[in-house]
Scaffold this motif. Structure first.
Motif, PDB file in Angstrom:
ATOM      1  N   GLY A  70       0.812  -1.211   0.000  1.00 57.16           N
ATOM      2  CA  GLY A  70       0.000   0.000   0.000  1.00 57.16           C
ATOM      3  C   GLY A  70       0.846   1.262   0.000  1.00 57.16           C
ATOM      4  N   LYS A  82      -7.472   2.591  -4.474  1.00 55.83           N
ATOM      5  CA  LYS A  82      -8.581   2.003  -3.723  1.00 55.83           C
ATOM      6  C   LYS A  82      -9.523   3.075  -3.169  1.00 55.83           C
ATOM      7  CE  LYS A  82      -7.290  -2.157  -4.455  1.00 55.83           C
ATOM      8  NZ  LYS A  82      -6.456  -1.820  -5.611  1.00 55.83           N
ATOM      9  N   THR A 141      -3.251   3.578  -2.877  1.00 53.37           N
ATOM     10  CA  THR A 141      -3.134   2.474  -3.823  1.00 53.37           C
ATOM     11  C   THR A 141      -2.653   1.218  -3.094  1.00 53.37           C
ATOM     12  OG1 THR A 141      -0.826   2.931  -4.399  1.00 53.37           O
ATOM     13  CG2 THR A 141      -2.512   4.081  -5.663  1.00 53.37           C
ATOM     14  N   ASP A 142      -3.057   0.077  -3.612  1.00 53.26           N
ATOM     15  CA  ASP A 142      -2.606  -1.195  -3.050  1.00 53.26           C
ATOM     16  C   ASP A 142      -2.859  -2.287  -4.079  1.00 53.26           C
ATOM     17  OD1 ASP A 142      -1.762  -3.264  -1.521  1.00 53.26           O
ATOM     18  OD2 ASP A 142      -3.235  -3.036   0.075  1.00 53.26           O
ATOM     19  N   ARG A 185      -1.971  -5.367  -4.124  1.00 50.50           N
ATOM     20  CA  ARG A 185      -2.269  -6.710  -3.609  1.00 50.50           C
ATOM     21  C   ARG A 185      -3.330  -6.708  -2.505  1.00 50.50           C
ATOM     22  NH1 ARG A 185       3.272  -9.842  -2.551  1.00 50.50           N
ATOM     23  NH2 ARG A 185       1.786 -11.576  -2.453  1.00 50.50           N
ATOM     24  N   ARG A 186      -3.850  -5.568  -2.172  1.00 53.63           N
ATOM     25  CA  ARG A 186      -4.964  -5.446  -1.219  1.00 53.63           C
ATOM     26  C   ARG A 186      -4.633  -5.984   0.166  1.00 53.63           C
ATOM     27  NH1 ARG A 186     -10.406  -6.741  -4.841  1.00 53.63           N
ATOM     28  NH2 ARG A 186      -9.903  -5.325  -6.554  1.00 53.63           N
ATOM     29  N   ARG A 199      -5.089  -1.654   4.927  1.00 51.24           N
ATOM     30  CA  ARG A 199      -6.362  -1.408   5.596  1.00 51.24           C
ATOM     31  C   ARG A 199      -6.556   0.091   5.774  1.00 51.24           C
ATOM     32  NH1 ARG A 199      -6.558  -5.867   4.400  1.00 51.24           N
ATOM     33  NH2 ARG A 199      -7.068  -7.751   5.595  1.00 51.24           N
TER      34      ARG A 199
END
Length: 326
Positions: free
Chosen positions: A7, A39, A57-58, A60-61, A64
């Protein structure tokens, strides 16, 4: 915000301090707004000048994002931050040598796992923990309650040093010192990766608490009880005629407070594969009993029995096929 592993926060028109991130991006991607893998995207109210645009942004999610309804200066009194331990940089009056000693003496866990526990100390991740242990010359496997006061003092100083310098450099790893373990730890398993530090000390990897730890065996000696059964990672050494891989041997067995012994790392012997050849004659009588049946009696394990039953089923199928062809 918790960035996780991938992130990041971007500000439109600015390059944030994570310089390595931008080195891997094309100029066209940097100019793109909102950026790839965004995101959420927010725009501030414009009181003086143009509004500021921010995007999280992330790819690979793993990150949090939480919205906490409270004044900004009180956010650490609310969950989830209220559950965290003191920050080595911000909470200098709380994160003292006495605090660290008391917490370590009251826990019986590998010191690497202790450092990663955010309820003990905030903001120490995997590489920071490895770096502080290297700077303090402490072994990552050793139990937290087995260190001397002098060793804990070194660890406290190392934590303060590594965290403060990282903050002063705004997380720009290009500006970290060359003698840091950080600069040489990232090529594990890659051809041509660094296997030694600038001072000649070898680099090795070991799994502690489910996390891979990078350390220098020649510097970080065990001085007390250590966790048993830690997984050693291969250490790649460059030889004259080529490269060879070997595991770093543990030091002699030591007993911990519970009487358990450290296991000396040994090469795992491959399990013997039991090969069974099945030969079916075309004129074999239907009532023929395969030799395997004789081994299904006393002394055979359940796994062996199951394997032999499977063999008999296969043989029976082949006999039926032979009879059909006839």
């Amino acid at each position: 915000m918790h960035f996780g592993m991938t992130g990041w926060v971007h500000i439109n028109g600015e390059r944030t301090a994570y310089t390595n991130y931008y080195k891997k991006m094309k100029e066209s991607d940097i100019a793109q707004w909102p950026p790839k893998f965004w995101k959420f995207h927010l725009t501030t109210d414009a009181k003086d000048g143009d509004p500021v645009q921010v995007a999280f942004t992330d790819a690979r999610r793993f990150g949090r994002v939480r919205l906490v309804d409270c004044p900004g200066d009180a956010i650490r009194q609310h969950s989830p931050l209220v559950e965290n331990g003191p920050d080595p940089v911000v909470d200098k009056d709380i994160f003292t040598e006495t605090y660290l000693r008391d917490k370590m003496k009251n826990r019986h866990v590998p010191v690497k796992a202790f450092l990663l526990d955010q309820t003990m100390i905030s903001g120490i991740g995997n590489w920071v923990a490895d770096e502080t242990l290297y700077q303090a010359k402490l072994h990552p496997e050793q139990y937290s309650d087995t260190f001397s006061d002098a060793e804990i003092k070194r660890l406290h100083e190392a934590i303060r040093y590594v965290c403060q310098l990282a903050v002063d450099k705004l997380g720009d790893s290009d500006q970290f010192p060359d003698h840091w373990l950080f600069k040489h730890r990232w090529g594990k398993g890659d051809k041509g990766a660094a296997t030694k530090l600038p001072n000649g000390e070898k680099i090795a990897f070991i799994t502690v608490g489910g996390r891979t730890s990078c350390y220098a065996p020649g510097v970080q000696k065990k001085t007390g009880a250590v966790v048993s059964g830690a997984k050693e990672e291969p250490l790649v050494e460059k030889g004259g005629s080529g490269e060879k891989s070997k595991a770093v041997k543990n030091e002699p067995k030591q007993k911990d407070d519970e009487g358990e012994e450290e296991e000396v790392a040994e090469e795992k012997k491959p399990k013997r594969a039991r090969k069974v050849a099945i030969k079916v004659e075309a004129d074999e009588p239907d009532d023929a009993s395969p030799p395997a049946k004789k081994r299904r009696g006393k002394g055979a394990t359940e796994k062996q029995k199951a394997a032999l039953v499977k063999e008999e089923v296969v043989e029976e199928g082949r006999r039926r096929s032979t009879r059909l062809r006839k």
